[in-house]
Design an enzyme around this catalytic site. Sequence first.
Site, PDB file in Angstrom:
ATOM      1  CE  LYS A   1      -4.514  -1.405   1.638  1.00  0.00           C
ATOM      2  NZ  LYS A   1      -5.598  -1.157   2.591  1.00  0.00           N
TER       3      LYS A   1
ATOM      4  CE  LYS B   1      -7.664 -10.357  -3.467  1.00  0.00           C
ATOM      5  NZ  LYS B   1      -7.668 -10.250  -2.005  1.00  0.00           N
TER       6      LYS B   1
ATOM      7  CE  LYS C   1     -13.856  -3.285  -0.382  1.00  0.00           C
ATOM      8  NZ  LYS C   1     -12.810  -2.442   0.150  1.00  0.00           N
TER       9      LYS C   1
END
Length: 340
Positions: free
Chosen positions: A116, A198, A201
Amino acid sequence: MTNNSKPLLLSGIQPSGNLMIANYIGAIRNWVDLQNQYNCYFMLADLHAITVTQEPQDLLKNCYDFIALYIACGINPDQNTIFVQSHVSGHAELAWLLNCYTQMGELNRMTQFKDKSQKHAKNINVGLYSYPVLMAADILLYNADLVPVGHDQKQHLELTRDIANRINNRHGELFTIPEPYIAKSGARIMSLQDPNSKMSKSDKNVNNYIGLLDDPKVIMKKFKKAVTDSGDTIRYEPETKPAISNLIEIRHCVTGESIADIEKNYEGKMYGHLKIDLAEAVIEFLQPVQERFNQLRQDNTELNIILKRGQEEANKRAETILNKMRQTIGFIPNIKNVCL
Ligand code: TRP
């Protein structure tokens, strides 16, 4: 409302981006399956969401949307505690306490922080770094027995167990050591445009995922556009055919057909057939979910009633555990509870 003799399950999703099919398959579907066996706490992890930049209006909309979708997907609000993390201030308080029992070396090893901070290089805030400690607090605050999580959260759960064990060793049995629950199938639904990453969202490219609120036309378009592999046989071979295997996996999770049956039904057919049929199955599956969602979101009264009940229930349990922790540490007990 809840049955306290059952073991306690806690899980949560961050209200960022659009709730999508992989969240349903990898998380909410399992919650629905487990809700009868456990005393369930389903949380909206809004405190976690602000570790990356959020627009306040989008965040507020997402929070309501996500709660409505939990329910529309089949979480029964009369049977489970559905609540918002920021409505129970104990999460932030326990996170602080746990910070003081967590080593920087442990947090330095967290792979999600590394990922991140690369993705959000302009906002590597302290919250992003101590995010796993807040997650440990979410879990330990309720003495959860079982925590359904995705693969990417396994390391955070290990840390939670380490912190809990450390405190128990130092101060006596305070916390339950939580078990992870990682579903066998559907835990790794991949992006429609890049089957090696992956489905997320928060993906900037909306063609990578199917939103739970996507319009039927949009769903059809996204599946038609999905990348495929070379060759033309429809077989489940994740190593050599990652894109087709992903479509087969989605079909398996949404319709319940076995992988072998899907392969058999598509013998001699083309990739395009699988895509169109899959789109239709997903549209059919989402139709009642979207209908219930729209009902709930028309005005938020029903949702607010559910959240109020959830806050009271969660807060009650959290306070008991927090009080023990405060006492254990050696703080003066909350003065409002002291008889004078
Ligand atoms: N970190 C989790 C995720 O991104 C969300 C989460 C926050 C969570 N607190 C939790 C999941 C507690 C399970 C239990 O998926």
